[in-house]
Design an enzyme around this catalytic site. Structure first.
Site, PDB file in Angstrom:
ATOM      1  N   HIS A  38     -11.400  -2.104   1.191  1.00 53.59           N
ATOM      2  CA  HIS A  38     -11.340  -0.983   0.975  1.00 53.59           C
ATOM      3  C   HIS A  38     -12.215  -0.607  -0.611  1.00 53.59           C
ATOM      4  O   HIS A  38     -12.569   0.128  -1.143  1.00 53.59           O
ATOM      5  CB  HIS A  38     -10.548   0.147   0.363  1.00 53.59           C
ATOM      6  N   CYS A  58      -5.541   4.413  -4.264  1.00 52.50           N
ATOM      7  CA  CYS A  58      -6.130   2.651  -3.709  1.00 52.50           C
ATOM      8  C   CYS A  58      -6.982   1.845  -4.116  1.00 52.50           C
ATOM      9  O   CYS A  58      -6.850   0.516  -4.811  1.00 52.50           O
ATOM     10  CB  CYS A  58      -5.714   2.752  -2.089  1.00 52.50           C
ATOM     11  N   HIS A  84       1.290   2.518   3.974  1.00 46.43           N
ATOM     12  CA  HIS A  84       0.415   2.871   4.201  1.00 46.43           C
ATOM     13  C   HIS A  84       0.156   4.496   5.487  1.00 46.43           C
ATOM     14  O   HIS A  84       0.800   3.456   7.241  1.00 46.43           O
ATOM     15  CB  HIS A  84      -1.311   3.205   3.652  1.00 46.43           C
ATOM     16  N   ASP A  93       1.155  -1.466  -0.368  1.00 41.51           N
ATOM     17  CA  ASP A  93       0.170   0.309   0.642  1.00 41.51           C
ATOM     18  C   ASP A  93       0.427   1.140   0.212  1.00 41.51           C
ATOM     19  O   ASP A  93       1.634   1.975   0.857  1.00 41.51           O
ATOM     20  CB  ASP A  93      -0.722   0.142   1.036  1.00 41.51           C
ATOM     21  N   ASP A  94       0.573   1.683  -1.008  1.00 47.69           N
ATOM     22  CA  ASP A  94       1.259   2.964  -1.085  1.00 47.69           C
ATOM     23  C   ASP A  94       2.553   3.344  -1.195  1.00 47.69           C
ATOM     24  O   ASP A  94       4.056   4.570  -1.413  1.00 47.69           O
ATOM     25  CB  ASP A  94       1.507   4.760  -0.444  1.00 47.69           C
ATOM     26  N   LYS A  98      -6.673  -5.478   3.865  1.00 44.27           N
ATOM     27  CA  LYS A  98      -7.220  -4.430   3.059  1.00 44.27           C
ATOM     28  C   LYS A  98      -8.248  -4.733   2.059  1.00 44.27           C
ATOM     29  O   LYS A  98      -7.405  -4.910   1.164  1.00 44.27           O
ATOM     30  CB  LYS A  98      -6.074  -3.433   2.809  1.00 44.27           C
ATOM     31  N   ARG A 139      -7.511  -1.053  -6.426  1.00 45.57           N
ATOM     32  CA  ARG A 139      -7.807  -3.000  -5.814  1.00 45.57           C
ATOM     33  C   ARG A 139      -9.078  -3.402  -7.196  1.00 45.57           C
ATOM     34  O   ARG A 139      -9.184  -4.023  -7.025  1.00 45.57           O
ATOM     35  CB  ARG A 139      -8.564  -2.837  -4.476  1.00 45.57           C
ATOM     36  N   LYS A 159       1.572  10.048  -5.703  1.00 48.83           N
ATOM     37  CA  LYS A 159       0.638   9.285  -5.547  1.00 48.83           C
ATOM     38  C   LYS A 159      -0.924  10.250  -5.303  1.00 48.83           C
ATOM     39  O   LYS A 159      -0.834  11.039  -5.593  1.00 48.83           O
ATOM     40  CB  LYS A 159      -0.311   8.429  -3.791  1.00 48.83           C
ATOM     41  N   ASP A 180      -0.352  -0.351  -4.749  1.00 42.03           N
ATOM     42  CA  ASP A 180      -1.174   0.252  -5.046  1.00 42.03           C
ATOM     43  C   ASP A 180      -1.463   1.224  -5.501  1.00 42.03           C
ATOM     44  O   ASP A 180      -2.015   1.483  -6.836  1.00 42.03           O
ATOM     45  CB  ASP A 180      -2.622  -0.048  -4.070  1.00 42.03           C
ATOM     46  N   ASN A 181      -0.030   2.351  -6.096  1.00 37.43           N
ATOM     47  CA  ASN A 181      -0.530   3.318  -6.365  1.00 37.43           C
ATOM     48  C   ASN A 181       1.552   3.775  -6.137  1.00 37.43           C
ATOM     49  O   ASN A 181       1.768   3.247  -5.387  1.00 37.43           O
ATOM     50  CB  ASN A 181      -1.307   4.409  -6.529  1.00 37.43           C
TER      51      ASN A 181
END
Length: 591
Positions: free
Chosen positions: A174, A110, A262, A72-73, A172, A114, A419, A367-368
């Site tokens: 989301h 995010c 994140h 994540d991130d 996660k 996903r 991001k 994810d980014n």
């Protein structure tokens, strides 16, 4: 002539994102594949084109297992197999005997990523045409703008579950909190899931003031967390538990979705202390070393010159006290990456001990791009009331840390922006695919690929290209198998188009070229043209030098706009103003 189009919309992940006014917009990525006569190429047609490229020596007819690991991130250069000084032997072991994609792209935020990762369908069609928090007035209630995964698409977990796979999620989610949208009702046999965009990594606590609580679910039941909770450890323990209890007669699909890295950045103190010395010379030194390693690894061309981005400070101008604090910030971040990798090592070790490793396709990605937000400057009262930010306890339980634009700029070496932007710094992610049983080993491919390509690749390798529900929106991505096996050099043909737009910021990929437009805070709304093979930094605008190509790609974008039937934001739409309006709607509804 087939056009593969991917359109992205820019939206916001949470109230804070747009309140951070000049930091990052969340965007939703929309991908669709169509013929010039508007005939949509079916998923079966597209997937089956690569099926014959797989090895036909499947004497035992044993289906492969699948493991997707999503960070994540995480920035492009934050793992050592992509140039980092952070030691990540677990991930690197996959890279050593797998295939590394240097030119893999995701959505810039995010949930759009996903949604496409699990469906292979552009987010504009799968329900995330815009995030509710910044949705324009004319978009509410429109198809594709549900703000969560809709029922017009099916997940890869649903397809695999229907065809004899055990399916597991830990981490996660989301993608919606309604009962019918919980992971257990979207194709996962077992799941431990976090519903929100993120949370404290040491305890059940939100990091943003508009979230009064955070929600974790064990299948359909909301749960509390154990006393010794740490997010990366907890998620890995659970996915390993599922695998240990699986039906040994069935193949499995496992999705491990870390909240690392994140914010809030948090990690065990001992790990943080190990990395302090690494960052005492500042971000310029680290960025330079990372770029040199990326060139050495064959992931980036030599001779690139990074853009000088606003709000990236000069290390030498900081006081000794500020330098010490910034050093600690990055050490915490590095420790969080390291702890994630430690857990990946644990999982890989289990797969080997259980004799599952060789028959498991493993994919690792982010994810980014890296996040440059500094939430403590946006909500200072909330952070001060609920967290400590002193240097002594930074990263420990009860603390709040992130690392700001200067270190985020290092995480995305040598790319530009972060991001939320349509630039490479927002969209390019490391991707490693590991399955030596059938795929190439130790290879770097520079082929462009996109997040919607993951589902068709999985179905191709599983021999399930015809197993999709014909009544659902067709899968839009392309199988990577031709590249992974060495049969093809590229996933997409030179004339194929992949486009993206979100709240005005947009990109269109075609061959080695990228048409891009960024709205503030990342740009001036003007279209520019770059060759991202030779210029991934996006420094040299070719619009004037190549006017024919520039106009052609603008027309491609207009065709996409027409064919996707997107609900465009109105002329007077302003993302910050719309955020305020939507937050008022939420507040009025709560009262």
């Amino acid at each position: 002539m087939t056009i593969q189009v991917t359109l992205f919309f820019f939206n916001s992940n949470a109230a804070v994102l747009m309140m951070v006014q000049l930091n990052w917009f969340i965007r939703v990525v929309v991908i669709t594949s169509l013929l010039l006569n508007t005939h949509v190429v079916s998923a079966t047609q597209r997937l089956s084109s690569n099926s014959s490229k797989l090895s036909n020596t499947k004497a035992d007819n044993k289906k492969p297992n699948f493991l997707i690991i999503l960070a994540d991130d995480l920035g492009y250069s934050d793992i050592s197999s992509f140039g980092s000084e952070i030691d990540t032997p677990g991930i690197d072991s996959l890279a050593k005997s797998g295939v590394k994609f240097s030119n893999f792209h995701v959505a810039a935020t995010c949930s759009p990523t996903r949604s496409m990762l699990l469906t292979g369908v552009d987010n504009h069609l799968n329900g995330l045409g815009n995030m509710r928090i910044i949705m324009d007035d004319n978009q509410f209630g429109q198809p594709g703008y549900e703000g969560e995964l809709n029922t017009r698409v099916e997940t890869v977990s649903t397809i695999l579950q229907r065809n004899g796979y055990s399916t597991y999620l830990s981490g996660k989610w989301h993608l919606g909190m309604q009962t019918d949208n919980l992971p257990v009702n979207r194709g996962f046999d077992q799941s431990i899931s976090l519903m929100e965009t993120g949370a404290d990594n040491w305890e059940k606590k939100p990091y943003l003031p508009h979230n009064k609580n955070v929600h974790y679910f064990d299948n359909a039941n909301e749960i509390n967390l154990p006393e010794d909770f740490y997010s990366s450890d907890f998620y890995t323990d659970n996915i390993m538990g599922y695998l240990q209890q699986r039906d040994p007669k069935k193949p499995f699909f496992a999705y491990l979705a870390f909240t690392a890295v994140h914010y809030p950045h948090q990690a065990p103190k001992a790990l943080t202390e190990k990395y302090l010395a690494n960052y005492q010379d500042g971000w310029d030194v680290i960025k330079s070393k990372r770029y040199a390693r990326l060139v050495q690894l064959g992931l980036m061309p030599p001779g690139l010159e990074a853009l000088q981005l606003p709000r990236v400070e000069q290390w030498s101008t900081l006081s000794k006290k500020d330098q010490a604090y910034r050093t600690k910030q990055m050490a915490v971040y590095a420790a969080m990456v390291k702890r994630m990798d430690y857990n990946i090592e644990r999982l890989l070790s289990y797969l080997k001990q259980a004799d599952l490793f060789d028959n498991t396709v493993i994919m690792f990605m982010s994810d980014n791009g890296a996040d440059n937000n500094e939430i403590e400057k946006i909500f200072p009262d909330y952070i001060q009331k609920n967290f400590t930010t002193d240097i002594e306890t930074l990263g420990e339980k009860g603390s709040y840390a992130n690392y700001g634009p200067s270190w985020a700029n290092v995480s995305m070496t040598p790319l530009s922006w972060y991001k939320g932007s349509a630039s490479e710094g927002g969209m390019r992610s490391p991707l490693i695919v590991h399955y030596p049983k059938q795929l190439q080993q130790g290879l770097v491919t520079h082929s462009f690929s996109y997040i919607t390509d993951i589902v068709p690749t999985i179905l191709d390798l599983a021999g399930l290209t015809n197993a999709v529900d014909k009544f659902k929106v067709p899968i839009m991505g392309r199988s990577q198998v031709g590249v992974l096996t060495g049969v093809n050099e590229t996933v997409y043909a030179e004339k194929d188009v992949v486009a993206y737009e979100l709240a005005g910021s947009a990109a269109l990929f075609k061959g080695d070229y990228k048409l891009v437009r960024n709205f503030p805070p990342f740009g001036d709304k003007q279209w520019r043209l770059f060759n991202i093979k030779t210029d991934p930094v996006e420094r040299y605008d070719l619009a004037t030098a190549q006017p024919k190509r520039f106009q052609e790609m603008l027309l491609d974008y207009q065709v996409y706009q027409s064919d996707i039937n997107m609900v465009e934001v109105t002329d007077d739409y302003h993302v910050i103003e719309q955020l305020g309006k939507n937050l008022k709607r939420i507040k009025d509804h709560q009262h």
